[in-house]
Motif scaffolding. Structure first.
Motif, PDB file in Angstrom:
ATOM      1  N   GLY A  81       0.814  -1.207   0.000  1.00 56.30           N
ATOM      2  CA  GLY A  81       0.000   0.000   0.000  1.00 56.30           C
ATOM      3  C   GLY A  81       0.851   1.262   0.000  1.00 56.30           C
ATOM      4  O   GLY A  81       0.533   2.248  -0.680  1.00 56.30           O
ATOM      5  N   ALA A  82       1.961   1.243   0.737  1.00 55.52           N
ATOM      6  CA  ALA A  82       2.862   2.393   0.758  1.00 55.52           C
ATOM      7  C   ALA A  82       3.494   2.608  -0.611  1.00 55.52           C
ATOM      8  O   ALA A  82       3.589   3.740  -1.102  1.00 55.52           O
ATOM      9  N   LEU A  83       3.933   1.515  -1.244  1.00 59.71           N
ATOM     10  CA  LEU A  83       4.542   1.641  -2.568  1.00 59.71           C
ATOM     11  C   LEU A  83       3.541   2.133  -3.598  1.00 59.71           C
ATOM     12  O   LEU A  83       3.839   3.003  -4.420  1.00 59.71           O
ATOM     13  N   GLU A  84       2.353   1.571  -3.582  1.00 59.51           N
ATOM     14  CA  GLU A  84       1.345   1.901  -4.583  1.00 59.51           C
ATOM     15  C   GLU A  84       0.965   3.378  -4.543  1.00 59.51           C
ATOM     16  O   GLU A  84       0.722   4.001  -5.572  1.00 59.51           O
ATOM     17  N   ASN A  85       0.954   3.947  -3.353  1.00 62.34           N
ATOM     18  CA  ASN A  85       0.492   5.322  -3.209  1.00 62.34           C
ATOM     19  C   ASN A  85       1.601   6.365  -3.330  1.00 62.34           C
ATOM     20  O   ASN A  85       1.341   7.482  -3.786  1.00 62.34           O
ATOM     21  N   PHE A  86       2.839   6.028  -2.939  1.00 65.55           N
ATOM     22  CA  PHE A  86       3.851   7.074  -2.809  1.00 65.55           C
ATOM     23  C   PHE A  86       5.156   6.808  -3.550  1.00 65.55           C
ATOM     24  O   PHE A  86       6.055   7.644  -3.529  1.00 65.55           O
ATOM     25  N   LEU A  87       5.290   5.653  -4.211  1.00 63.42           N
ATOM     26  CA  LEU A  87       6.549   5.345  -4.887  1.00 63.42           C
ATOM     27  C   LEU A  87       6.840   6.337  -6.010  1.00 63.42           C
ATOM     28  O   LEU A  87       7.991   6.782  -6.180  1.00 63.42           O
TER      29      LEU A  87
END
Length: 409
Positions: free
Chosen positions: A234-240
């Protein structure tokens, strides 16, 4: 003499995989472009778009739980039709909101219609996605269950990989074309459904409703492990993508293209191994792989490590989802598979949404590098949960193998 493997590839199984792919093409194409639609066509800001996305997520999770219970009562075809029809009609509603603006009506009317359609679209997705997973699991032989769910999950992977680029391309032509194509994909899905045989499971004895029936207890260990693990994704999907821009790294699009390739390759091979070896080896290696990806992003952000992180993250996401979903549902009786699938998919949604929300809070407070460091602990917690809970639960393939060995089977 070695026992002949059961037949996996039937017409109905192939059709439900394709239907699931079309569902995710409709879903992800619009998910990736909807904030831009609100901003560019309806004049709303990022804060409003975020509020709509949050409301959509909550509605999807709540209705997924409820329809999982209803699927236990049978009527898979009926609910899949309802979900697909909703996913076909809601993009047309978005087109109508654009038309309302063209007629000179107040923006608030167009916005109200758009938000209403978005909430209904979330319900329709919850119904369709939960039902496709349940129909797929109904059709799989026990000895090839994890393999089959891996192939089924690959449709999700392909949709996730292909839909954003297609959606952005169509959006640049017109939002009307984007929404029309999204609806067309679901029309194709309905045509396939009309030519399928579905096990309706109508012989189930009706039971009084209980709140506890919304969740399937045998699916809880795998679902909790999924929730924790997927906070990292979820962190990667939103802020990568924003991270890549800030630190002058290759584009987020390239990162996710690499993860998509790794994801597909992994899912083509992992199912057979999960049936043979159990889920444990993949829970360990996938969490370790995601931990490595996070460490590369946190401590050594350059082009090489960025691309290596994409490889590790792709294997992690591609490997752990199908084995945990198989673990969540394979011992649930047919009359409880709807709740088992909805339990797992709710955990999936909450993990990705919660991970993205937590990442945003951490980035604002301690920056990107510390965010990656802190959220990498989710992989450690996931392994601990599996070691002390998941692998000792009857839903575990490893538990079943140990039990069979101890019994001399």
């Amino acid at each position: 003499m070695e026992k002949k493997a059961s037949k996996l590839w039937t017409k109905d199984f192939v059709f439900i995989i394709v239907i699931n792919f079309l569902v995710f093409m409709n879903h992800i194409m619009i998910l990736a472009t909807f904030p831009l639609f609100l901003e560019q066509e309806l004049g709303q800001n990022e804060g409003f778009a975020g509020a709509v996305i949050l409301a959509w997520s909550v509605v999807s999770v709540l209705f997924r739980m409820g329809f999982g219970y209803l699927l236990n009562q049978g009527r898979r075809r009926l609910f899949l039709v309802i979900g697909l029809v909703g996913m076909l009609l809601m993009p047309i509603g978005y087109i109508c909101s654009i038309a309302l603006l063209g007629l000179g009506l107040a923006v608030v009317v167009a916005v109200a219609l758009t938000v209403t359609c978005r909430m209904v679209h979330g319900v329709a997705l919850a119904v369709a996605n939960t039902t496709t997973a349940t129909v797929a699991s109904d059709s799989l032989p026990e000895d090839r269950f994890a393999e089959g769910m891996g192939y089924f999950g690959m449709a999700t992977a392909l949709g996730t990989a292909c839909a954003p680029a297609l959606g952005l391309t169509l959006m640049n032509i017109s939002f009307q074309l984007l929404f029309a194509v999204a609806s067309f994909f679901i029309l194709l899905a309905l045509i396939l459904l009309a030519n399928m045989h579905i096990k309706e499971n109508l012989a189930v004895e009706r039971q009084p409703f209980r709140v506890g029936d919304l969740l399937e207890k045998t699916a809880i260990p795998a679902s909790v492990i999924c929730l924790v693990t997927f906070m990292t994704w979820g962190a990667l999907e939103n802020f990568l993508s924003e991270y890549a821009i800030k630190y002058n790294l290759p584009s987020g699009g390239l990162f996710f293209a690499i993860t998509a390739v790794m994801l597909v390759v992994t899912r083509l091979t992992i199912g057979k191994q999960a049936d043979r070896l159990g889920e444990g080896i993949f829970v360990y290696t996938c969490n370790i792989s995601m931990f490595i990806a996070y460490m590369l992003l946190a401590f050594a952000p350059n082009t090489v490590t960025f691309l290596l992180a994409a490889v590790f993250a792709g294997y992690a996401f591609g490997g752990i989802e199908p084995v945990l979903q198989s673990m969540a549902i394979h011992i649930a009786p047919p009359e409880r598979r709807g709740s088992a699938n909805s339990t797992f998919l709710c955990a999936y949604d909450i993990g990705i949404g919660g991970g993205g929300a937590l990442a945003g809070f951490l980035i604002a407070g301690v920056g990107y590098h510390n965010m990656f460091l802190i959220q990498s602990t989710a992989t450690v917690i996931s392994i601990i949960l599996y070691v002390f809970w998941g692998r000792n639960h009857p839903s575990s393939f490893n538990y079943a193998k140990r039990h069979a060995k101890d019994s001399g089977v």
